[in-house]
Design a protein around this motif. Structure first.
Motif, short mmCIF file in Angstrom:
data_model
loop_
_atom_site.label_atom_id
_atom_site.label_comp_id
_atom_site.label_asym_id
_atom_site.label_seq_id
_atom_site.Cartn_x
_atom_site.Cartn_y
_atom_site.Cartn_z
N PRO A 12 0.83 -1.21 0.00
CA PRO A 12 0.00 0.00 0.00
C PRO A 12 0.86 1.26 0.00
N ARG A 13 0.32 2.33 -0.54
CA ARG A 13 1.02 3.61 -0.57
C ARG A 13 0.71 4.44 0.67
N VAL A 14 -0.42 4.16 1.33
CA VAL A 14 -0.87 4.95 2.47
C VAL A 14 -1.02 4.06 3.69
N LEU A 15 -0.44 4.48 4.80
CA LEU A 15 -0.61 3.79 6.08
C LEU A 15 -1.31 4.74 7.04
N ASP A 16 -2.51 4.36 7.48
CA ASP A 16 -3.34 5.22 8.31
C ASP A 16 -3.40 4.65 9.72
N LEU A 17 -2.79 5.36 10.66
CA LEU A 17 -2.81 4.99 12.07
C LEU A 17 -3.57 6.04 12.88
N SER A 18 -4.56 6.66 12.26
CA SER A 18 -5.33 7.71 12.92
C SER A 18 -6.31 7.11 13.93
N MET A 19 -6.73 7.98 14.88
CA MET A 19 -7.77 7.64 15.86
C MET A 19 -7.44 6.38 16.66
N GLN A 20 -6.20 6.30 17.14
CA GLN A 20 -5.76 5.12 17.88
C GLN A 20 -5.35 5.42 19.33
N LYS A 21 -5.54 6.66 19.78
CA LYS A 21 -5.17 7.06 21.13
C LYS A 21 -3.66 6.91 21.39
N LEU A 22 -2.87 7.07 20.34
CA LEU A 22 -1.42 6.98 20.46
C LEU A 22 -0.87 8.21 21.17
N ARG A 23 0.16 8.03 21.98
CA ARG A 23 0.73 9.15 22.73
C ARG A 23 2.10 9.58 22.25
N GLU A 38 4.05 6.02 1.08
CA GLU A 38 4.29 7.40 0.67
C GLU A 38 3.53 8.39 1.55
N GLU A 39 2.47 7.93 2.19
CA GLU A 39 1.67 8.81 3.05
C GLU A 39 1.41 8.12 4.37
N LEU A 40 1.70 8.82 5.47
CA LEU A 40 1.55 8.28 6.82
C LEU A 40 0.63 9.20 7.61
N ASN A 41 -0.45 8.63 8.14
CA ASN A 41 -1.47 9.42 8.83
C ASN A 41 -1.51 9.05 10.31
N MET A 70 12.50 4.50 8.74
CA MET A 70 12.16 3.31 7.94
C MET A 70 11.26 3.63 6.76
N PHE A 71 10.73 4.85 6.70
CA PHE A 71 9.85 5.25 5.60
C PHE A 71 10.67 6.02 4.56
N LYS A 72 11.40 5.29 3.74
CA LYS A 72 12.37 5.90 2.83
C LYS A 72 11.71 6.74 1.74
N ASN A 73 10.45 6.46 1.42
CA ASN A 73 9.77 7.16 0.33
C ASN A 73 8.59 7.98 0.81
N LEU A 74 8.57 8.31 2.09
CA LEU A 74 7.46 9.08 2.66
C LEU A 74 7.47 10.51 2.13
N VAL A 75 6.33 10.95 1.60
CA VAL A 75 6.22 12.32 1.09
C VAL A 75 5.14 13.12 1.81
N THR A 76 4.17 12.45 2.46
CA THR A 76 3.11 13.15 3.17
C THR A 76 3.00 12.62 4.59
N LEU A 77 3.06 13.53 5.57
CA LEU A 77 2.93 13.17 6.98
C LEU A 77 1.81 13.99 7.59
N ASN A 78 0.81 13.31 8.14
CA ASN A 78 -0.33 13.96 8.77
C ASN A 78 -0.26 13.74 10.28
N LEU A 79 -0.01 14.82 11.01
CA LEU A 79 0.02 14.79 12.47
C LEU A 79 -1.05 15.72 13.04
N SER A 80 -2.11 15.95 12.30
CA SER A 80 -3.15 16.87 12.73
C SER A 80 -3.94 16.32 13.91
#
Length: 293
Positions: A78-89, A108-111, A127-137
């Motif tokens: 996959p190009r997108v890995l979504d770890l949103s809404m997980q109560k991560l600290r 390429e996109e990490l949420n 470890m994300f050698k080709n990451l171009v979009t990072l969402n930390l909102s």
């Protein structure tokens, strides 16, 4: 993670698991639930989080290793890995990790949006050698986290955090290729001179819904296409805006409203038009050939 690890199921509305996995292997997106519950592949090739049921507070190499195991088991890339809404600290880096994580090169996109993240360790994105979009909102960050392990980033979304100030020396200087910077709704009061001097490739800059009382001292941004400083406390006078306009003269989309004094859109346009002659879209309205609404 539970002993059962991470599993992939097909959503009722989606295709069968085999078909979805085959499609995802060509490049889709994966939303991962980081507790023992199963992520789900939707028809749009997104493995869905379970919406806030995550039990793993710390994202480390062990978490990524479990995700990689899932990718390998299903032959996913996959190009997108979504770890949103997980109560991560927090997002940690584990230099002692032994599990090879080359499988994350496809991401390429990490949420990480809508968690409770307060910190990110240096090297956390290595470890994300080709990451171009990072969402930390929508997290709890009080400063821009260390991002030197991802100098290739093109888009950084930091909206809805608690970043009140950006000092001259900050990790944005590690992102010379950055094109999109979203700092909306942070309670931002100050951007130090020189804070964005490395980010001259910016094409979109959003500083709206903050508490800025003066025009931020920006470097020359020759590629900037969209600028938003609406809903701050900035004095809207030609004299005050002149340095900003000089740095962002190429902006074709412009939002200035809800500052001080309160001006309607016609008054704002009369103020802005001489300063930003390249503007084509103002406060969401497209301008006619004569520069009017």
């Amino acid at each position: 993670f539970g002993a059962s690890g991470v599993h992939l199921l097909a959503a009722a509305a989606g295709a069968g698991a085999a078909a979805a996995a085959a499609a995802a292997s060509a490049g889709g997106a994966a939303h991962m639930d980081v507790d023992a519950t199963a992520p789900i592949l939707h028809g749009d090739l997104v493995a869905s989080t379970s919406g806030g049921r995550g039990k793993v507070a710390h994202v480390s190499a062990a978490v990524y290793s479990a995700i990689v195991a899932t990718f390998r088991a299903r032959r996913l890339r996959p190009r997108v890995l979504d770890l949103s809404m997980q109560k991560l600290r927090d997002v940690a880096a584990d230099p002692d990790a032994t599990e090879p994580l080359e499988a994350l090169d496809c991401i390429e996109e990490l949420n990480f949006g809508a968690n409770h993240i307060q910190s990110m360790a240096p090297g956390a994105l290595a470890m994300f050698k080709n990451l171009v979009t990072l969402n930390l909102s929508a997290n709890c960050l009080s400063e821009i986290p260390p991002l030197g392990s991802a100098p290739q980033l093109l888009e950084l979304i930091l909206a809805c955090n608690d970043i009140a100030q950006i000092p001259e020396h900050n990790s944005l200087k590690e992102l010379p290729a950055l094109r999109v910077l979203d700092l909306r709704q942070n309670g931002l009061t100050d951007i130090a001179r020189g804070a964005l001097d490395t980010n001259t490739a910016l094409e979109t800059l959003s500083l709206s819904n903050n508490a800025l009382t003066s025009v931020p001292p920006l470097p020359l941004l020759p590629r900037l296409a969209s600028l938003s400083i609406c809903n701050n406390r900035i004095a809207l006078t030609a004299e005050a805006l002149a340095p900003l306009a000089a740095a962002t003269a190429t902006a074709r989309s412009l939002w200035l409203s809800d500052n001080e004094p309160a001006l309607d859109v016609v008054q704002l346009l009369a103020l802005a038009r001489p300063l930003w002659p390249a503007c084509e879209r103002f406060e969401g309205f497209y301008l006619d050939d004569r520069g009017g609404l």
